[in-house]
Scaffold this motif. Sequence first.
Motif, PDB file in Angstrom:
ATOM      1  N   VAL A  43       0.920  -1.034  -0.039  1.00 38.53           N
ATOM      2  CA  VAL A  43       0.103  -0.003  -0.112  1.00 38.53           C
ATOM      3  C   VAL A  43       0.827   1.288  -0.012  1.00 38.53           C
ATOM      4  N   VAL A  44       0.393   2.297  -0.680  1.00 39.50           N
ATOM      5  CA  VAL A  44       1.028   3.363  -0.479  1.00 39.50           C
ATOM      6  C   VAL A  44      -0.196   4.500   0.302  1.00 39.50           C
ATOM      7  N   LEU A  45       0.032   4.857   1.245  1.00 41.73           N
ATOM      8  CA  LEU A  45      -0.957   5.910   1.879  1.00 41.73           C
ATOM      9  C   LEU A  45      -0.725   7.326   1.071  1.00 41.73           C
ATOM     10  N   SER A  46      -2.053   7.538   0.324  1.00 42.16           N
ATOM     11  CA  SER A  46      -1.908   8.637  -0.859  1.00 42.16           C
ATOM     12  C   SER A  46      -2.428   9.671   0.030  1.00 42.16           C
ATOM     13  N   GLY A  47      -2.833   9.773   1.170  1.00 42.47           N
ATOM     14  CA  GLY A  47      -3.249  11.068   1.944  1.00 42.47           C
ATOM     15  C   GLY A  47      -4.270  10.896   2.895  1.00 42.47           C
ATOM     16  N   VAL A  48      -4.434  11.968   3.705  1.00 38.02           N
ATOM     17  CA  VAL A  48      -5.383  11.742   4.835  1.00 38.02           C
ATOM     18  C   VAL A  48      -6.213  13.183   4.671  1.00 38.02           C
ATOM     19  N   TRP A  49      -7.408  12.789   4.924  1.00 39.27           N
ATOM     20  CA  TRP A  49      -8.649  13.804   4.799  1.00 39.27           C
ATOM     21  C   TRP A  49      -9.214  13.848   6.038  1.00 39.27           C
ATOM     22  N   GLY A  50      -9.300  15.362   6.672  1.00 39.50           N
ATOM     23  CA  GLY A  50     -10.022  15.245   7.985  1.00 39.50           C
ATOM     24  C   GLY A  50     -10.878  16.570   7.908  1.00 39.50           C
ATOM     25  N   ARG A  51     -11.985  16.392   8.702  1.00 42.35           N
ATOM     26  CA  ARG A  51     -13.090  17.610   8.807  1.00 42.35           C
ATOM     27  C   ARG A  51     -11.986  18.434   9.582  1.00 42.35           C
ATOM     28  N   ARG A  52     -11.432  18.402  10.443  1.00 42.64           N
ATOM     29  CA  ARG A  52     -10.340  19.678  11.078  1.00 42.64           C
ATOM     30  C   ARG A  52      -9.140  19.577  10.309  1.00 42.64           C
ATOM     31  N   SER A  53      -8.669  20.332   9.871  1.00 49.39           N
ATOM     32  CA  SER A  53      -7.386  20.706   9.177  1.00 49.39           C
ATOM     33  C   SER A  53      -6.053  20.232   9.832  1.00 49.39           C
ATOM     34  N   GLU A  54      -6.186  20.746  11.393  1.00 50.98           N
ATOM     35  CA  GLU A  54      -5.188  20.353  12.138  1.00 50.98           C
ATOM     36  C   GLU A  54      -5.111  18.960  12.375  1.00 50.98           C
ATOM     37  N   ALA A  55      -5.985  18.355  12.441  1.00 51.99           N
ATOM     38  CA  ALA A  55      -6.011  17.039  12.836  1.00 51.99           C
ATOM     39  C   ALA A  55      -5.414  15.969  11.503  1.00 51.99           C
ATOM     40  N   ALA A  56      -6.076  16.434  10.420  1.00 53.49           N
ATOM     41  CA  ALA A  56      -5.464  15.939   9.128  1.00 53.49           C
ATOM     42  C   ALA A  56      -3.912  16.082   9.094  1.00 53.49           C
ATOM     43  N   GLU A  57      -3.643  17.352   9.155  1.00 57.06           N
ATOM     44  CA  GLU A  57      -1.981  17.801   9.076  1.00 57.06           C
ATOM     45  C   GLU A  57      -1.202  16.895   9.805  1.00 57.06           C
ATOM     46  N   ALA A  58      -1.673  16.631  11.269  1.00 57.82           N
ATOM     47  CA  ALA A  58      -0.969  16.205  12.293  1.00 57.82           C
ATOM     48  C   ALA A  58      -0.611  14.464  11.891  1.00 57.82           C
ATOM     49  N   LEU A  59      -1.810  13.968  11.376  1.00 59.53           N
ATOM     50  CA  LEU A  59      -1.949  12.361  11.087  1.00 59.53           C
ATOM     51  C   LEU A  59      -1.117  12.314   9.769  1.00 59.53           C
ATOM     52  N   ALA A  60      -1.339  13.257   8.875  1.00 63.42           N
ATOM     53  CA  ALA A  60      -0.362  12.981   7.491  1.00 63.42           C
ATOM     54  C   ALA A  60       0.881  13.387   7.714  1.00 63.42           C
ATOM     55  N   ALA A  61       1.442  14.092   8.741  1.00 66.52           N
ATOM     56  CA  ALA A  61       2.834  14.395   9.017  1.00 66.52           C
ATOM     57  C   ALA A  61       3.485  13.203   9.857  1.00 66.52           C
ATOM     58  N   ALA A  62       2.617  12.442  10.435  1.00 60.59           N
ATOM     59  CA  ALA A  62       3.106  11.558  11.037  1.00 60.59           C
ATOM     60  C   ALA A  62       3.369  10.245  10.338  1.00 60.59           C
TER      61      ALA A  62
END
Length: 340
Positions: A43-62
């Motif tokens: 699998v390639v994790l192609s991205g993370v979408w979240g309703r809250r941008s800060e939560a999406a950004e934190a999980l994607a960065a991790a």
Amino acid sequence: MTTPSASTPPRPAPGTPMRIGLVGAGPWARMTHAPALAEHPGVVLSGVWGRRSEAAEALAAAHGTEAFTGDEGIDALLAVSDAVAFAVPPDIQAPLAARAAAAGCHLLMDKPVATTVAGAREVAEAAERAQVASVVFCTLRFATGTARWIAEQSAAGGWFTARAQWIGALYAPGTNNEFAASVWRREKGALWDVGPHALSVLIPVLGEVTELVAARGPADTTHLLLRHTSGASSTVTLALDAPVGAVGTDVEFRGEHGTAALPPGFDDALGGFRAAVDALAEAARTGVAHPCDVRFGLRITELLAQAEAGLGPVPAQAEAGLGPVPAQAEARLGPVPARS
């Protein structure tokens, strides 16, 4: 899944990584979906979408991927994904999954698919039209030990009766469970949160449900009595708001060959989710539908909706703890409508 046509999404070649986008950035996505997808060799994790941008950004960065948010972000994530995994409340999941299917993305959905029959049917029909593969992640159907155990009980046959109990203390003082903040769980209760787990084990072993009786217990407890096509009966007890001392999960079958109990160590969510990813990839590659696909998810929603309708509104004295629930709160629903 129907016979492939010219509009069918291309099937990935063996050995080609599947690009899977993640919709959701809450506790379940953080604990299970994101790490399982990021670490999966296929699998390639192609991205993370979240309703809250800060939560999406934190999980994607991790996990070394891109973050998306907003309505345009959904379209952007779909454009770079072969499949989408969902870790959002069911009635947010359903319309987004239908949208993903229309975009040609395969679907890895969480249970329940939706809390309305109309919502679940919309997803099933969208997947059928687009001829995309789908898997609904019911943990016990995919975790290694329990998946094997379910298959063994199904093969053994000869079952007379079964019981299943999913009892949690999500809201007990001092538990500090992150999922206690989930609005949809508090509104819909144990019937919808853990009911799919029980049905996902009982139906493959005992057969389709033909009769269903539902009754209320204390707090959010729901009791179900089921009859199956095999002739066997089963009972289910579901609760999220029990005392800590009452917590436990058990499944037991009794029949011609004796008694079979659910083995310990069934809480391997990460391992189960990796297996669900493998199942989705196999279904996408071969065009052969998985037994735990969106159509099975629709059937689960139909059964839970029937149970909920039979229970009716919570009587005022039950809410206040002032007395027993009246007899009419228990409803025999009779024959269950045929699967959609």
